[in-house]
Design an enzyme around this catalytic site. Structure first.
Site, PDB file in Angstrom:
ATOM      1  N   LEU A 244     -17.589  15.370  16.675  1.00 20.45           N
ATOM      2  CA  LEU A 244     -16.972  16.222  17.208  1.00 20.45           C
ATOM      3  C   LEU A 244     -16.193  17.250  16.241  1.00 20.45           C
ATOM      4  CD1 LEU A 244     -15.026  14.431  20.226  1.00 20.45           C
ATOM      5  CD2 LEU A 244     -16.450  16.159  20.400  1.00 20.45           C
ATOM      6  N   ARG A 245     -16.289  16.476  14.923  1.00 17.47           N
ATOM      7  CA  ARG A 245     -15.854  17.424  13.862  1.00 17.47           C
ATOM      8  C   ARG A 245     -16.677  18.548  13.537  1.00 17.47           C
ATOM      9  NH1 ARG A 245     -15.512  12.164  10.968  1.00 17.47           N
ATOM     10  NH2 ARG A 245     -13.584  11.365  10.811  1.00 17.47           N
ATOM     11  N   ALA A 246     -17.737  18.760  13.921  1.00 19.46           N
ATOM     12  CA  ALA A 246     -18.508  19.819  14.096  1.00 19.46           C
ATOM     13  C   ALA A 246     -18.112  20.885  14.947  1.00 19.46           C
ATOM     14  CB  ALA A 246     -19.988  19.510  14.303  1.00 19.46           C
TER      15      ALA A 246
END
Length: 578
Positions: free
Chosen positions: A239-241
């Site tokens: 989810l960092r993307a």
């Protein structure tokens, strides 16, 4: 900072400059610069610090820094006076500026984890010897690395919001401009800065304005849906993307003085977010110089049946062989002679891993409080230590081995399905020798050139997969393969070359075999040559190649290949003329 080369004077590298400007707008957008040496990574990082609101420190984190120096630790001077207190480290000094880590792939793992945790939260917490303190640490985190000298752990790679793959340009006009500007800067920095001052101020004002309007930028639900869909389509789980795309898009809109995030903003920053997270967005390797395709001479056309499989017509007749189970020994490399190691990267003098002991010294780089106090109490009965009581923590160095496999997959390995032996031996060597922290590079050569099947990787599964689908057929560009080897050498590289030595494609215009020998003589690393030549009609060229490399030699069908004692320790002989 007039000795710093102006950011706006950097020629080309538009992706790199955009990524750095986005980080200047939002300090949470960390940037990783990967690519060629001498492409301007450090110059750009230093130049960015001059564009930030003043005062803006530029902190260059040394690879050999201790944990106390990075995070902060006990104030030794006050502790010796009986007033123990904590002092801040480099993370505190970098607050409001740029923290730059060159060769971040060589940074000890425990320091990398702590660094990225602080960079994402903006707060550094120091806990040492019963004392605790915290301080703000909002800085632009920039890392740079040359992938040829080692990779970055996937866990750390994902923590960088953006990544840029940088290549030095081969445009002669652009290179000339780079040199002209650099010479002008070195001859008279003051005049050069005055010339570029308007552009620098314009960028500085643009960054300040973007920071002020960033919180007012609107990112609609439709844009968020587009971002999530794009990330999912790229097969990225982290989810960092998604969060990185949102932050970078907002920063880009703020730089452009737009009020809302648009599809154009997202499409511009998306490759920078995904290039290091998704194989679909990775650029293919930069084209390397390939040997010219040459037509066989009448002498070459009259070679043995094995070599006849390497004719030009054979280039199109490729096959894929499954590996045959071949038992091999285990490689246990030894690097006791640092001066004789590979030349493409220096040996990092690092203190890695957990503390395993202490030693007394009056100038400790990292104080071991327990050992210091124990010595003070036992020697003097005083709880207040003196200089002579100081002890330093000792850590275990932990640097992995790079296994560089160079595989001959030319047509001479098709008869009797000898390629099955080659793949089997390679696979078994990999499985038996590979340990956590090691790297694997695979170069294969057939047809008119060699190619890198696997860039430096710590995944054994990736290596075996690349090996499984390796095709066989064509001629033998041995010289080109050895030329590629030189670009992947590190101080802890072991070269394993599997070939029958029947080179017939020149790198330049000379004799293919002599060119291969000359390049081999320039390679300086522990090496093993596995002779894959058929036992009939042998030319013994692989043995000559092993002598040129100062390498160990073994034939693929020899019982020695299955001997767990032979070649247990690979070393470059001391006194080598290489």
């Amino acid at each position: 900072m007039k000795s710093v080369y102006p950011f706006s004077a950097i020629v080309g590298q538009e992706e790199m400059k955009l990524a750095l400007l986005l980080a200047a707008v939002d300090w949470r957008i960390s940037v990783l610069l990967r690519g060629d040496k001498g492409a301007g990574k450090t110059t750009a990082a230093r130049g960015l610090a001059t564009l930030l609101p003043h005062p803006s420190p530029f902190i260059n984190l040394p690879i050999g820094a201790t944990e106390d120096r990075l995070l902060g630790g006990l104030n030794l001077e006050r502790a010796l006076k009986g007033d123990p207190a904590l002092k801040p480290g480099l993370l505190s000094e970098a607050h409001g500026g740029v923290l730059y880590v060159d060769e971040i792939n060589l940074l000890p793992a425990h320091l990398g984890d702590a660094l990225l945790d602080t960079a994402s939260s903006g707060v550094n917490v120091i806990e040492r010897e019963g004392h605790s303190a915290s301080h703000p640490a909002e800085f632009v985190l920039l890392g740079s690395m040359n992938p040829e000298e080692g990779i970055l752990r996937p866990q750390l790679l994902d923590r960088f919001a953006l990544a840029v793959d940088i290549e030095a340009t081969f445009d002669p006009a652009m290179r000339q401009t780079v040199i002209e500007r650099r010479i002008a800067f070195e001859r008279n920095p003051s005049i050069f800065h005055a010339e570029w001052s308007p552009m620098e101020q314009q960028l500085r004002d643009q960054i300040i304005s973007a920071r002020n309007r960033m919180n007012k930028i609107v990112c609609s639900n439709d844009i968020l849906a587009q971002i999530s869909t794009s990330v999912c389509d790229s097969g990225v789980r982290s989810l960092r993307a998604d969060l990185s795309v949102v932050r970078a898009s907002i920063a880009y809109a703020a730089l452009a003085a737009d009020e809302t995030v648009t599809t154009e903003h997202v499409s511009t920053v998306l490759p920078l977010v995904l290039v290091h997270r998704s194989s679909k967005h990775r650029r293919p390797p930069a084209p390397r110089t390939e040997p010219p395709a040459s037509h066989p001479s009448p002498e070459q056309q009259s070679k043995t049946p094995d070599e006849g499989c390497q004719s030009n017509a054979g280039d199109a007749l490729t096959r894929i062989f499954t590996p045959k189970d071949v038992q091999t020994f285990t490689l246990r490399p030894s690097f006791d002679n640092p001066s004789a190691r590979g030349s493409s990267a220096r040996t990092p003098n690092l203190q890695l891993g957990p503390a395993v002991g202490a030693r007394r010294t009056e100038t400790p780089s990292e104080v071991d409080i327990r050992a210091t106090l124990n010595h003070s109490i036992m020697e003097t009965g005083n709880i207040q230590p003196q200089i002579l009581d100081l002890h330093e923590r000792i850590r275990i160095p932990a640097i992995g081995t790079r296994y560089l496999f160079v595989i001959d997959s030319s047509g001479s390995h098709a008869p009797q399905e000898r390629m099955r032996l080659v793949k089997g031996a390679t696979s078994n060597l990999l499985t038996r020798s590979f340990k956590n922290g090691d790297e694997i590079v695979i170069i294969a050569f057939r047809g008119t050139s060699a190619q890198v099947l696997l860039e430096p990787s710590r995944s054994l599964n990736e290596a075996t997969t690349a090996l499984e689908y390796l095709a066989t057929g064509g001629r033998t560009p041995l010289a080109h393969a050895l030329d590629l080897v030189r670009t992947y050498l590190t101080p802890t590289t072991v070269l394993v070359l599997l070939t029958d030595g029947r080179a017939n494609v020149p790198l330049g215009t000379g004799d293919p075999w002599q060119e291969a020998l000359e390049i081999a003589a320039q390679i300086r690393t522990p090496a093993l040559v596995i002779d894959t030549e058929s036992t009939t009609e042998r030319l013994e060229r692989s043995r000559q190649l092993a002598e040129a490399l100062c390498a160990e030699y073994v034939h693929i069908e020899s019982p020695e290949l299955r001997n767990s004692v032979v070649l247990a320790s690979l070393k470059l002989p001391v006194g080598s003329k290489h």
